[in-house]
Motif scaffolding. Sequence first.
Motif, PDB file in Angstrom:
ATOM      1  N   SER A 111      -4.746   8.932  -5.639  1.00  0.00           N
ATOM      2  CA  SER A 111      -4.065  10.166  -6.042  1.00  0.00           C
ATOM      3  C   SER A 111      -2.701   9.901  -6.655  1.00  0.00           C
ATOM      4  O   SER A 111      -2.121  10.788  -7.293  1.00  0.00           O
ATOM      5  N   GLN A 145      -9.413   0.885  -8.714  1.00  0.00           N
ATOM      6  CA  GLN A 145      -9.190   0.775 -10.166  1.00  0.00           C
ATOM      7  C   GLN A 145      -8.052  -0.195 -10.438  1.00  0.00           C
ATOM      8  O   GLN A 145      -7.091  -0.275  -9.658  1.00  0.00           O
ATOM      9  N   ASN A 198      -3.004  14.801 -18.744  1.00  0.00           N
ATOM     10  CA  ASN A 198      -2.721  15.963 -17.896  1.00  0.00           C
ATOM     11  C   ASN A 198      -1.260  15.990 -17.466  1.00  0.00           C
ATOM     12  O   ASN A 198      -0.657  17.058 -17.348  1.00  0.00           O
ATOM     13  N   ILE A 257      -1.828   7.856 -11.425  1.00  0.00           N
ATOM     14  CA  ILE A 257      -1.340   8.319 -12.734  1.00  0.00           C
ATOM     15  C   ILE A 257       0.183   8.243 -12.821  1.00  0.00           C
ATOM     16  O   ILE A 257       0.722   7.664 -13.773  1.00  0.00           O
ATOM     17  N   GLY A 295      -2.025  17.769  -8.663  1.00  0.00           N
ATOM     18  CA  GLY A 295      -3.116  16.835  -8.953  1.00  0.00           C
ATOM     19  C   GLY A 295      -3.141  16.456 -10.425  1.00  0.00           C
ATOM     20  O   GLY A 295      -2.975  17.306 -11.301  1.00  0.00           O
ATOM     21  N   LEU A 296      -3.352  15.179 -10.699  1.00  0.00           N
ATOM     22  CA  LEU A 296      -3.397  14.660 -12.077  1.00  0.00           C
ATOM     23  C   LEU A 296      -4.630  13.773 -12.235  1.00  0.00           C
ATOM     24  O   LEU A 296      -4.793  12.800 -11.512  1.00  0.00           O
ATOM     25  N   GLY A 297      -5.466  14.102 -13.182  1.00  0.00           N
ATOM     26  CA  GLY A 297      -6.646  13.276 -13.403  1.00  0.00           C
ATOM     27  C   GLY A 297      -6.468  12.249 -14.500  1.00  0.00           C
ATOM     28  O   GLY A 297      -7.255  11.325 -14.640  1.00  0.00           O
ATOM     29  N   SER A 298      -5.397  12.421 -15.285  1.00  0.00           N
ATOM     30  CA  SER A 298      -5.146  11.513 -16.404  1.00  0.00           C
ATOM     31  C   SER A 298      -3.692  11.620 -16.818  1.00  0.00           C
ATOM     32  O   SER A 298      -2.998  12.581 -16.447  1.00  0.00           O
ATOM     33  N   GLU A 299      -3.232  10.659 -17.618  1.00  0.00           N
ATOM     34  CA  GLU A 299      -1.876  10.749 -18.156  1.00  0.00           C
ATOM     35  C   GLU A 299      -1.734  11.938 -19.100  1.00  0.00           C
ATOM     36  O   GLU A 299      -0.672  12.567 -19.168  1.00  0.00           O
ATOM     37  N   SER A 359      -5.178   0.756  -7.767  1.00  0.00           N
ATOM     38  CA  SER A 359      -5.321   1.871  -6.834  1.00  0.00           C
ATOM     39  C   SER A 359      -6.370   1.509  -5.781  1.00  0.00           C
ATOM     40  O   SER A 359      -7.369   0.851  -6.087  1.00  0.00           O
TER      41      SER A 359
END
Length: 575
Positions: free
Chosen positions: A250, A182, A299, A253, A293-297, A204
Amino acid sequence: MTMDRRAVARALDEISRYLEFSDANKFKAIAFKNAARRMEDVATDMPTFVESGEVDRTPGIGKAIGPMIVELVTTGSLRYLDELRSQYPPGILELARVPGLGTRKIAQLYEQLGIATLDDLEKACRENRLAAIPGFGKKTEQKILEGIDFLRGQSEQFLLPRALEAAEALVRDLERLAGVDQVIISGAIRRRLEIVTRIDVCVSAKAPQSVARAALEDAVLEQGSIDDAGALSGVARFGIPSVVTFSKPSELIPALFESTGGDAFVLEVRKRADAKGFALSGTALEAAGKKIGLGSEANLFTKLGLPYVPPELRETAESLETCEELVLVEPDDLLGTFHVHTTYSDGRATLREMLEAANQRGLSYVGISDHSKTAAYAGGLTEDRVASQRAEIESLRGEFPAMRIFHGTECDILPSGEMDYGPETLSQFDFVIASVHSQFKTPKGEMTDRIVRAIRNPFVTFLGHLTGRLLLSREGYAVEYDTIFDEAGRRGVMIEINGNPRRLDLDWRLMQRAIERGVIFSINPDAHSTGELGNVLPGIWAARKGGVGPQYIFNSLPVAEVEAHFQRRRGRAGG
């Protein structure tokens, strides 16, 4: 290598400026300048534009310029431009950035004094050598010196759209590298600052160090180098300094959050994270030594018990207190627009062309507003030409049944504060944009009084580009903002957020002060071509950065409410 439409337009414009050095090439220069403007409005990608034969069918290109466009697009260079460049010292066109110094004057300075750089020009001014040339004098020398000082203060700054263009090109180059997961633009561009000093990009990848080395070897940045932290630094398109950071998926973010900034905002979030038992770094959010774990800002903010702050608002720590439940304006909120010029004054597209372009964008309404008569330099309309334009608009309305066409004017505020047209003419327009276009050096109090008097004119609907600033080239004139905001709020005169990326006037830093005083805005493109209708987007960026929601934007209203507002206002003014 191929070129996009903006690069082709810049090349044609550069040719026109070289040709302006010679009186014999005056009309040829105009032809190239017009062709450059046409290219800015081309919607087709350049390879398709050339292969389809559309070049030959485009008005304003001509048989001589068409093959040059083909050469530019297919080879990435143009022999004719290279020949012109060889005739003059490198960087001579940089002199044209000095306020008041056009190409003919530059030619005089070069031919008579050998001046070819800003350093040459500064030295000649300080030695009073310009006074010997007709049309120059001591006052001119002083103004040129002031202009040089201003330019040098802006030399390492770039307008947001140009920086974004360079960043998007860099993103494309990075996405082509093997192993990239990404690529996201961050930093000041993501925060939508109107002036940018560098490009920041986050990448990433499962093997970030390998991708960083590949990016260095592929020369995605000129003068590239990798620092101890593994970030790639160098220079992107247009000479913009750039930094690319690489992380594992990982870690993206927290890396994106840190790279987006601003520094004060990131520091405050880290302090609050620490107070709640978290540790936030550029690689992870941790609690009790374990990565979360973070999938988005979004979160990230949720985990910290904080309201999500859009990137545009992350300049200061105070945003954490003010942005909760804040809804910002979105592009889809704008249903129509105003401040649109045509060839009746200084626009580059006809009335029909501008209406067709607005209709293709799906606008519910559009407001045509050419210059008033005092703006002779811009082809300002006399009362007779106003009547002619109104008649043409009326004749075209049937061709655009889904779009309401409003007839307005950008009317000059005269030095006295009076409007350029009298009440009888003003009463015939659907709306009136009142703008200052002269005597920018007027003292602060007098300029404020001038604008306030215009606001009190019952026919004025909008106040155009409040300070007259041109980013990186001209400072705005001084005014007492709160006095103007108070008067505009009382009188129901809307203040324009001018989306021209060189203006972005009203400044986003002032928008909340205006809202507190009852001001409503209108995001306008100040469009002089069909492509410039897209200037509403930088205007939206500015509004979002100012914390403005759709409820404060007049052109987010449906057409029936807009029309009713204009009718009520004209009725009160006429009564």
